[in-house]
Design a protein around this motif. Structure first.
Motif, PDB file in Angstrom:
ATOM      1  N   THR A 113      -2.308   9.789  -4.768  1.00  0.00           N
ATOM      2  CA  THR A 113      -2.801   8.448  -5.069  1.00  0.00           C
ATOM      3  C   THR A 113      -4.267   8.343  -4.677  1.00  0.00           C
ATOM      4  O   THR A 113      -4.648   8.699  -3.557  1.00  0.00           O
ATOM      5  CB  THR A 113      -1.994   7.385  -4.302  1.00  0.00           C
ATOM      6  OG1 THR A 113      -0.614   7.497  -4.665  1.00  0.00           O
ATOM      7  CG2 THR A 113      -2.489   5.981  -4.635  1.00  0.00           C
ATOM      8  N   TYR A 114      -5.071   7.862  -5.610  1.00  0.00           N
ATOM      9  CA  TYR A 114      -6.498   7.628  -5.395  1.00  0.00           C
ATOM     10  C   TYR A 114      -6.743   6.123  -5.425  1.00  0.00           C
ATOM     11  O   TYR A 114      -6.252   5.432  -6.324  1.00  0.00           O
ATOM     12  CB  TYR A 114      -7.333   8.259  -6.507  1.00  0.00           C
ATOM     13  CG  TYR A 114      -7.152   9.742  -6.688  1.00  0.00           C
ATOM     14  CD1 TYR A 114      -8.070  10.641  -6.158  1.00  0.00           C
ATOM     15  CD2 TYR A 114      -6.072  10.254  -7.407  1.00  0.00           C
ATOM     16  CE1 TYR A 114      -7.923  12.012  -6.339  1.00  0.00           C
ATOM     17  CE2 TYR A 114      -5.911  11.620  -7.591  1.00  0.00           C
ATOM     18  CZ  TYR A 114      -6.838  12.493  -7.053  1.00  0.00           C
ATOM     19  OH  TYR A 114      -6.685  13.842  -7.235  1.00  0.00           O
ATOM     20  N   ALA A 115      -7.528   5.618  -4.484  1.00  0.00           N
ATOM     21  CA  ALA A 115      -7.813   4.183  -4.477  1.00  0.00           C
ATOM     22  C   ALA A 115      -9.194   3.938  -3.882  1.00  0.00           C
ATOM     23  O   ALA A 115      -9.652   4.684  -3.005  1.00  0.00           O
ATOM     24  CB  ALA A 115      -6.758   3.415  -3.683  1.00  0.00           C
ATOM     25  N   ALA A 116      -9.830   2.882  -4.351  1.00  0.00           N
ATOM     26  CA  ALA A 116     -11.123   2.471  -3.807  1.00  0.00           C
ATOM     27  C   ALA A 116     -11.284   0.970  -4.010  1.00  0.00           C
ATOM     28  O   ALA A 116     -10.822   0.416  -5.013  1.00  0.00           O
ATOM     29  CB  ALA A 116     -12.269   3.209  -4.489  1.00  0.00           C
ATOM     30  N   ARG A 117     -11.929   0.332  -3.043  1.00  0.00           N
ATOM     31  CA  ARG A 117     -12.280  -1.084  -3.181  1.00  0.00           C
ATOM     32  C   ARG A 117     -13.762  -1.149  -3.525  1.00  0.00           C
ATOM     33  O   ARG A 117     -14.615  -0.689  -2.750  1.00  0.00           O
ATOM     34  CB  ARG A 117     -11.985  -1.864  -1.899  1.00  0.00           C
ATOM     35  CG  ARG A 117     -12.255  -3.367  -2.033  1.00  0.00           C
ATOM     36  CD  ARG A 117     -11.762  -4.141  -0.814  1.00  0.00           C
ATOM     37  NE  ARG A 117     -11.964  -5.573  -1.005  1.00  0.00           N
ATOM     38  CZ  ARG A 117     -12.966  -6.279  -0.460  1.00  0.00           C
ATOM     39  NH1 ARG A 117     -13.858  -5.672   0.326  1.00  0.00           N
ATOM     40  NH2 ARG A 117     -13.087  -7.568  -0.698  1.00  0.00           N
ATOM     41  N   VAL A 118     -14.049  -1.692  -4.712  1.00  0.00           N
ATOM     42  CA  VAL A 118     -15.418  -1.700  -5.224  1.00  0.00           C
ATOM     43  C   VAL A 118     -15.789  -3.098  -5.704  1.00  0.00           C
ATOM     44  O   VAL A 118     -14.927  -3.911  -6.046  1.00  0.00           O
ATOM     45  CB  VAL A 118     -15.594  -0.688  -6.381  1.00  0.00           C
ATOM     46  CG1 VAL A 118     -15.159   0.706  -5.958  1.00  0.00           C
ATOM     47  CG2 VAL A 118     -14.825  -1.129  -7.616  1.00  0.00           C
ATOM     48  N   ILE A 205      -5.386   5.061  -8.956  1.00  0.00           N
ATOM     49  CA  ILE A 205      -4.869   6.053  -9.904  1.00  0.00           C
ATOM     50  C   ILE A 205      -3.739   6.802  -9.211  1.00  0.00           C
ATOM     51  O   ILE A 205      -3.926   7.336  -8.117  1.00  0.00           O
ATOM     52  CB  ILE A 205      -5.948   7.057 -10.352  1.00  0.00           C
ATOM     53  CG1 ILE A 205      -7.199   6.347 -10.870  1.00  0.00           C
ATOM     54  CG2 ILE A 205      -5.393   7.995 -11.428  1.00  0.00           C
ATOM     55  CD1 ILE A 205      -8.372   7.286 -11.145  1.00  0.00           C
ATOM     56  N   GLN A 206      -2.568   6.831  -9.852  1.00  0.00           N
ATOM     57  CA  GLN A 206      -1.424   7.597  -9.350  1.00  0.00           C
ATOM     58  C   GLN A 206      -1.248   8.836 -10.227  1.00  0.00           C
ATOM     59  O   GLN A 206      -1.184   8.724 -11.459  1.00  0.00           O
ATOM     60  CB  GLN A 206      -0.151   6.758  -9.394  1.00  0.00           C
ATOM     61  CG  GLN A 206      -0.191   5.508  -8.530  1.00  0.00           C
ATOM     62  CD  GLN A 206       0.919   4.539  -8.868  1.00  0.00           C
ATOM     63  OE1 GLN A 206       1.377   4.475 -10.007  1.00  0.00           O
ATOM     64  NE2 GLN A 206       1.362   3.763  -7.884  1.00  0.00           N
ATOM     65  N   VAL A 207      -1.163  10.008  -9.595  1.00  0.00           N
ATOM     66  CA  VAL A 207      -1.025  11.274 -10.312  1.00  0.00           C
ATOM     67  C   VAL A 207       0.184  12.006  -9.749  1.00  0.00           C
ATOM     68  O   VAL A 207       0.203  12.379  -8.572  1.00  0.00           O
ATOM     69  CB  VAL A 207      -2.287  12.143 -10.160  1.00  0.00           C
ATOM     70  CG1 VAL A 207      -2.137  13.446 -10.941  1.00  0.00           C
ATOM     71  CG2 VAL A 207      -3.527  11.384 -10.622  1.00  0.00           C
ATOM     72  N   ALA A 266      -4.127   9.793  -0.839  1.00  0.00           N
ATOM     73  CA  ALA A 266      -2.935  10.345  -0.203  1.00  0.00           C
ATOM     74  C   ALA A 266      -2.462  11.514  -1.053  1.00  0.00           C
ATOM     75  O   ALA A 266      -2.029  11.328  -2.194  1.00  0.00           O
ATOM     76  CB  ALA A 266      -1.839   9.291  -0.088  1.00  0.00           C
ATOM     77  N   SER A 267      -2.558  12.719  -0.522  1.00  0.00           N
ATOM     78  CA  SER A 267      -2.214  13.915  -1.282  1.00  0.00           C
ATOM     79  C   SER A 267      -0.707  14.024  -1.475  1.00  0.00           C
ATOM     80  O   SER A 267       0.065  13.960  -0.511  1.00  0.00           O
ATOM     81  CB  SER A 267      -2.732  15.151  -0.548  1.00  0.00           C
ATOM     82  OG  SER A 267      -2.353  16.328  -1.225  1.00  0.00           O
ATOM     83  N   GLY A 268      -0.292  14.169  -2.739  1.00  0.00           N
ATOM     84  CA  GLY A 268       1.108  14.414  -3.050  1.00  0.00           C
ATOM     85  C   GLY A 268       2.026  13.222  -2.908  1.00  0.00           C
ATOM     86  O   GLY A 268       3.244  13.367  -3.039  1.00  0.00           O
ATOM     87  N   LEU A 271       1.714   5.966  -4.128  1.00  0.00           N
ATOM     88  CA  LEU A 271       1.708   4.709  -3.391  1.00  0.00           C
ATOM     89  C   LEU A 271       1.286   3.566  -4.304  1.00  0.00           C
ATOM     90  O   LEU A 271       0.463   3.746  -5.201  1.00  0.00           O
ATOM     91  CB  LEU A 271       0.736   4.787  -2.210  1.00  0.00           C
ATOM     92  CG  LEU A 271       0.954   5.913  -1.195  1.00  0.00           C
ATOM     93  CD1 LEU A 271      -0.141   5.873  -0.138  1.00  0.00           C
ATOM     94  CD2 LEU A 271       2.328   5.808  -0.555  1.00  0.00           C
ATOM     95  N   SER A 272       1.824   2.386  -4.041  1.00  0.00           N
ATOM     96  CA  SER A 272       1.406   1.180  -4.747  1.00  0.00           C
ATOM     97  C   SER A 272       0.116   0.653  -4.134  1.00  0.00           C
ATOM     98  O   SER A 272      -0.312   1.076  -3.050  1.00  0.00           O
ATOM     99  CB  SER A 272       2.489   0.113  -4.650  1.00  0.00           C
ATOM    100  OG  SER A 272       2.607  -0.338  -3.307  1.00  0.00           O
ATOM    101  N   THR A 273      -0.489  -0.319  -4.807  1.00  0.00           N
ATOM    102  CA  THR A 273      -1.683  -0.954  -4.252  1.00  0.00           C
ATOM    103  C   THR A 273      -1.378  -1.579  -2.898  1.00  0.00           C
ATOM    104  O   THR A 273      -2.156  -1.434  -1.944  1.00  0.00           O
ATOM    105  CB  THR A 273      -2.219  -2.020  -5.220  1.00  0.00           C
ATOM    106  OG1 THR A 273      -2.549  -1.399  -6.472  1.00  0.00           O
ATOM    107  CG2 THR A 273      -3.460  -2.694  -4.661  1.00  0.00           C
ATOM    108  N   ALA A 274      -0.244  -2.264  -2.779  1.00  0.00           N
ATOM    109  CA  ALA A 274       0.125  -2.898  -1.508  1.00  0.00           C
ATOM    110  C   ALA A 274       0.296  -1.858  -0.405  1.00  0.00           C
ATOM    111  O   ALA A 274      -0.112  -2.082   0.748  1.00  0.00           O
ATOM    112  CB  ALA A 274       1.404  -3.708  -1.682  1.00  0.00           C
ATOM    113  N   GLU A 275       0.896  -0.719  -0.730  1.00  0.00           N
ATOM    114  CA  GLU A 275       1.087   0.331   0.274  1.00  0.00           C
ATOM    115  C   GLU A 275      -0.244   0.938   0.703  1.00  0.00           C
ATOM    116  O   GLU A 275      -0.454   1.232   1.889  1.00  0.00           O
ATOM    117  CB  GLU A 275       2.022   1.402  -0.275  1.00  0.00           C
ATOM    118  CG  GLU A 275       3.468   0.936  -0.393  1.00  0.00           C
ATOM    119  CD  GLU A 275       4.345   1.906  -1.153  1.00  0.00           C
ATOM    120  OE1 GLU A 275       5.550   1.982  -0.822  1.00  0.00           O
ATOM    121  OE2 GLU A 275       3.847   2.584  -2.081  1.00  0.00           O
ATOM    122  N   VAL A 276      -1.155   1.119  -0.242  1.00  0.00           N
ATOM    123  CA  VAL A 276      -2.485   1.625   0.113  1.00  0.00           C
ATOM    124  C   VAL A 276      -3.201   0.636   1.022  1.00  0.00           C
ATOM    125  O   VAL A 276      -3.783   1.018   2.050  1.00  0.00           O
ATOM    126  CB  VAL A 276      -3.317   1.901  -1.153  1.00  0.00           C
ATOM    127  CG1 VAL A 276      -4.783   2.138  -0.792  1.00  0.00           C
ATOM    128  CG2 VAL A 276      -2.768   3.100  -1.904  1.00  0.00           C
TER     129      VAL A 276
END
Length: 305
Positions: A113-118, A205-207, A266-268, A271-276
């Motif tokens: 999971t990739y996330a950023a606050r922009v 982004i969830q991969v 988070a590798s592997g 996660l949802s937005t709330a979990e991040v």
């Protein structure tokens, strides 16, 4: 990384007709990257693995400048003790008068999971509005050659003044199989969301399991799969740049900004937005400003596209 929407659609249609014969890439679970950019200086930020782009080249205005002058750190007016990283891009409509911004991390990211606050903006902080500017959060591997079969890229790209076939503000989400830059030939899947996104947002982004899911805050934007699923480790990037075809006529300087509060991977794990957000808050409560427990791959991160 794109031109007109019709070209993206062509790549998508070609993509849809192909059967995926490549096994989805995987990576081990457990590692985390987190940075809230509360650094004392750019030099300190770079000690945590961040690379500021210096080299000329794709994307954006040909012969435009890049470099440290496009970056600054600022106290967060909404959160005492927090700091924000600011990218600044400027243009007067000429190549010599254009400076763009990009920075990246190591090339070691794949499933997870990739996330950023922009903070996106719909107008320059100085000068007239109207240039086609691109505000981003994305992952990418080097394009070793035209139509490189190992190429991988996943994009959140916001164009407040439209472009690539969109007449007004649009967020593009694109997953790439491969590309040739000149002459342009693209193979990808994409989606777009029209409307202004000025202000703060969490891009995610969830991969995993052969699928790529794009989220804006709590809104699910798109799911891509098949040959666009990433095959090799990628670097994690942000950039702020102008399209070659979308500049206003040469004249007064225009200055654009994009702020970044934090980035998380988070590798592997999916996660949802709330979990991040919960994990980011837990790290901040523990006064963790930066953490990187993801193993290095030894791959170079050129930070140049």
């Amino acid at each position: 990384m794109k031109t007109a929407m019709v070209v993206l659609l062509l790549g998508s249609l070609l993509q849809a007709g192909c059967q995926n014969k490549t096994a989805p890439a995987t990576t081990s679970a457990g590692g985390v990257l987190f940075d809230d950019f509360s650094h004392a200086s750019l030099a300190e930020m770079q000690q945590h693995g961040w690379i500021i782009r210096m080299a000329a080249g794709w994307p954006g205005v040909e012969h435009a400048g890049w470099g440290e002058a496009a970056f600054s750190l600022h106290d967060d007016p909404a959160r005492p003790g927090n700091r924000l990283l600011r990218m600044t891009a400027q243009t007067d409509g000429t190549a010599a008068g254009t400076r763009q911004a990009q920075f990246c991390h190591a090339r070691k990211y794949l499933a997870g999971t990739y996330a950023a606050r922009v903070r996106f903006s719909d107008a320059p902080v100085r000068g007239p509005n109207g240039d086609q500017v691109v505000q981003t959060f994305y992952t990418i591997s080097p394009l070793e050659r035209d139509l490189d079969p190992q190429y991988s890229e996943l994009d959140h790209e916001y164009l407040p003044n439209g472009g690539w076939g969109a007449p007004a503000a649009t967020l593009f989400n694109t997953s790439w199989e491969t590309v040739r830059l000149v002459p342009w030939q693209a193979f990808n899947q994409h989606a777009w969301r029209p409307g202004s996104l000025a202000g703060w947002h969490v891009l995610l982004i969830q991969v995993g399991d052969g699928k790529i899911d794009y989220w804006l805050d709590d809104d699910h934007l798109a799911q891509h799969d098949g040959k666009v699923y990433p095959r090799v480790p990628m670097s994690l990037n942000f950039n702020l740049w102008f399209t070659r075809e979308g500049l206003l006529p040469a004249g007064e300087m225009r200055v654009w900004e994009q702020d970044i509060d934090w980035v998380y991977h988070a590798s592997g794990r999916t996660l949802s937005t709330a979990e991040v957000l919960a994990e980011v808050e837990a790290l901040r409560r523990a006064q963790v400003r930066s953490r990187d427990s993801i193993a290095a791959t030894g791959l170079s991160s050129p930070c140049a596209m």
